[in-house]
Design an enzyme around this catalytic site. Structure first.
Site, PDB file in Angstrom:
ATOM      1  N   TRP A 105      10.062  50.558 106.483  1.00 36.34           N
ATOM      2  CA  TRP A 105      10.240  51.001 107.871  1.00 36.34           C
ATOM      3  C   TRP A 105      11.193  52.180 108.000  1.00 36.34           C
ATOM      4  O   TRP A 105      10.925  53.106 108.781  1.00 36.34           O
ATOM      5  CB  TRP A 105      10.660  49.841 108.769  1.00 36.34           C
ATOM      6  N   ASP A 175      17.824  50.715 113.763  1.00 29.29           N
ATOM      7  CA  ASP A 175      16.600  49.971 114.065  1.00 29.29           C
ATOM      8  C   ASP A 175      16.853  48.520 113.673  1.00 29.29           C
ATOM      9  O   ASP A 175      16.947  48.198 112.495  1.00 29.29           O
ATOM     10  CB  ASP A 175      15.438  50.575 113.251  1.00 29.29           C
ATOM     11  N   LYS A 199       9.227  40.699 116.809  1.00 32.86           N
ATOM     12  CA  LYS A 199       9.622  39.955 115.614  1.00 32.86           C
ATOM     13  C   LYS A 199      10.546  38.807 116.024  1.00 32.86           C
ATOM     14  O   LYS A 199      10.333  37.678 115.651  1.00 32.86           O
ATOM     15  CB  LYS A 199      10.307  40.869 114.598  1.00 32.86           C
TER      16      LYS A 199
HETATM   17  C1  LIG Z   1       7.724  46.019 112.434  1.00 34.74           C
HETATM   18  C2  LIG Z   1       8.795  47.057 112.406  1.00 34.74           C
HETATM   19  C3  LIG Z   1       8.635  48.341 112.962  1.00 34.74           C
HETATM   20  C4  LIG Z   1       7.342  48.785 113.624  1.00 34.74           C
HETATM   21  O1  LIG Z   1       7.387  48.473 114.976  1.00 34.74           O
HETATM   22  P1  LIG Z   1       6.217  48.784 116.020  1.00 34.74           P
HETATM   23  O2  LIG Z   1       6.672  48.077 117.252  1.00 34.74           O
HETATM   24  O3  LIG Z   1       4.955  48.230 115.454  1.00 34.74           O
HETATM   25  O4  LIG Z   1       6.168  50.242 116.219  1.00 34.74           O
HETATM   26  C5  LIG Z   1       9.708  49.212 112.906  1.00 34.74           C
HETATM   27  N1  LIG Z   1      10.871  48.865 112.342  1.00 34.74           N
HETATM   28  C6  LIG Z   1      11.064  47.642 111.785  1.00 34.74           C
HETATM   29  C7  LIG Z   1      12.376  47.315 111.152  1.00 34.74           C
HETATM   30  C8  LIG Z   1      10.038  46.716 111.790  1.00 34.74           C
HETATM   31  O5  LIG Z   1      10.223  45.501 111.247  1.00 34.74           O
END
Ligand SMILES: *Cc1c(COP(=O)(O)O)cnc(C)c1O
Length: 366
Positions: A105, A175, A199
């Site tokens: 990511w 993030d 998540k």
């Molecule tokens: C799943 C994930 C993403 C992607 O997110 P989207 O909402 O599908 O754009 C980005 N960063 C992390 C750490 C993730 O686990």
């Protein structure tokens, strides 16, 4: 046998608390306070304004930050933040932002930042297949960087930082999509945190951005309105039609965290216990349950491992599915097995998985 929702170890979208599902089911027919279905309530209603206000308050309380931070509810997922952050802070910059490449990511964030301005790769784990995170001694943070960007939990590889990165005079941007509200995070030492809901805190469709007011104020102008944090801050996240349903479910999850669980410190203790069950077992049989990553960088959210052969991995997944488990296949980019232990995954369900793993190991004759 049918799959069991309590045994859904998916990497995302993840499981939600049972009490939240029950309230969501009711709200689809009729939100108690309004008499209307949540799917048909106006985003301009007083009810929805109160939902947004309560959610902002709950997130501030859970993160222990004040009103010097905006809580924004945006669309476009974490992926849109890969662009929105550098559009706001890196476009027209002479100095490079520091980025870490610690897995799948954080790797997706890099090319989007490079479209907007200069980027310095502070550290990359690519050559070592993202099996560990950097030690502090390996990181030479630039004092002049407009910001430092990293991913707190690499969902795919199963790596998690157990410390804060960066320096206090360079804005930290993180993030936290896959470990948001899973543990205390010293939020006031970040300038901007983003996390999509799907998540750890709700269904897909909404992304929470927590940003310091001063960052929003100094961000670049001349951006498309929708991609400018100011727009959403001024509109209290109701600039256009927001995902009312997803936002309502995230509100229910924050009520659950505050009420039933007792906040992020209590949540962190539960998450520790869950992960300890699986890592404890893996440490007893390291030649069978082969951890993908260095022990000190193990994620409490995503436990990743390989078995001695691909055939055994296939057998493990097939038997697990017969026993009602789901979502245990590793991400398509790395394979193997991944058990995701997001907030709503119960200790009891992780015990089931640990028992299943112990049985499987015994039967395999290793
Ligand atoms: C799943 C994930 C993403 C992607 O997110 P989207 O909402 O599908 O754009 C980005 N960063 C992390 C750490 C993730 O686990």
């Amino acid at each position: 046998m049918e799959l069991d929702n309590a045994l859904n170890f998916s990497g995302g979208p993840g499981v939600l608390p049972e009490s939240v599902l029950t309230q969501t089911q009711e709200a689809i027919f009729r939100v108690p306070e309004t008499g209307l279905s949540v799917l048909g309530i106006s985003h301009r209603s007083d009810w929805f304004a109160a939902v947004v206000a309560e959610l902002e308050t709950n997130i501030r309380q859970l993160l222990d930050v004040g009103t010097d931070y905006q809580v924004l509810l945006l669309q476009g997922g974490a992926t849109q933040q890969f662009s929105m952050v550098p559009m706001a802070l890196l476009r027209n910059s002479e100095t490079a932002a520091d980025y870490l490449h610690t897995g799948y990511w954080s790797g997706k964030a890099l090319p989007e930042a490079r479209r907007e301005g200069p980027v310095r790769l502070l550290w990359s784990g690519e050559a070592t297949e993202f099996r560990r995170l950097p030690d502090e001694a390996e990181l030479e943070y630039a004092a002049s960087a407009p910001y430092l960007h990293y991913v707190s939990n690499e969902t795919v590889e199963g790596l998690q930082f157990h410390r804060l990165l960066g320096r206090d005079d360079v804005p930290r941007i993180c993030d936290m999509s896959s470990d948001f509200l899973s543990r205390p995070c010293e939020a006031e030492r970040f300038e901007l945190i983003y996390a999509h809901a799907q998540k750890n805190i709700g269904p897909a469709g909404v992304t929470v951005v927590v940003a310091r007011n001063s960052l929003i104020e100094r961000a670049n102008h001349d951006l498309p309105g929708f991609l400018d944090y100011r727009t959403h801050a001024q509109a209290h996240s109701i600039y256009n039609t927001p995902p009312v349903f997803a936002i309502y479910v995230v509100l229910l999850v924050t009520r659950w965290l505050l009420g039933e669980i007792g906040g992020v410190s209590a949540m962190a203790r539960i998450n520790q216990s869950k992960a300890a069950l699986l890592y404890g077992l893996m440490d007893v049989h390291p030649e069978f349950y082969r951890s993908r990553v260095r022990a000190q960088d193990r994620s409490l959210m995503n436990v990743t491992f390989n078995l001695p052969t691909p055939e055994l991995e296939q057998e493990f997944l097939a038997l697990a599915s017969e026993a009602g488990f789901s979502g245990l296949g590793g991400h398509r980019s790395v394979g193997g097995i991944r058990a995701s232990l997001y907030n709503a995954m119960t200790l009891q369900s992780v015990e089931h998985l640990a028992n299943f793993m112990a049985d499987f190991q015994r039967k395999s004759g290793y």
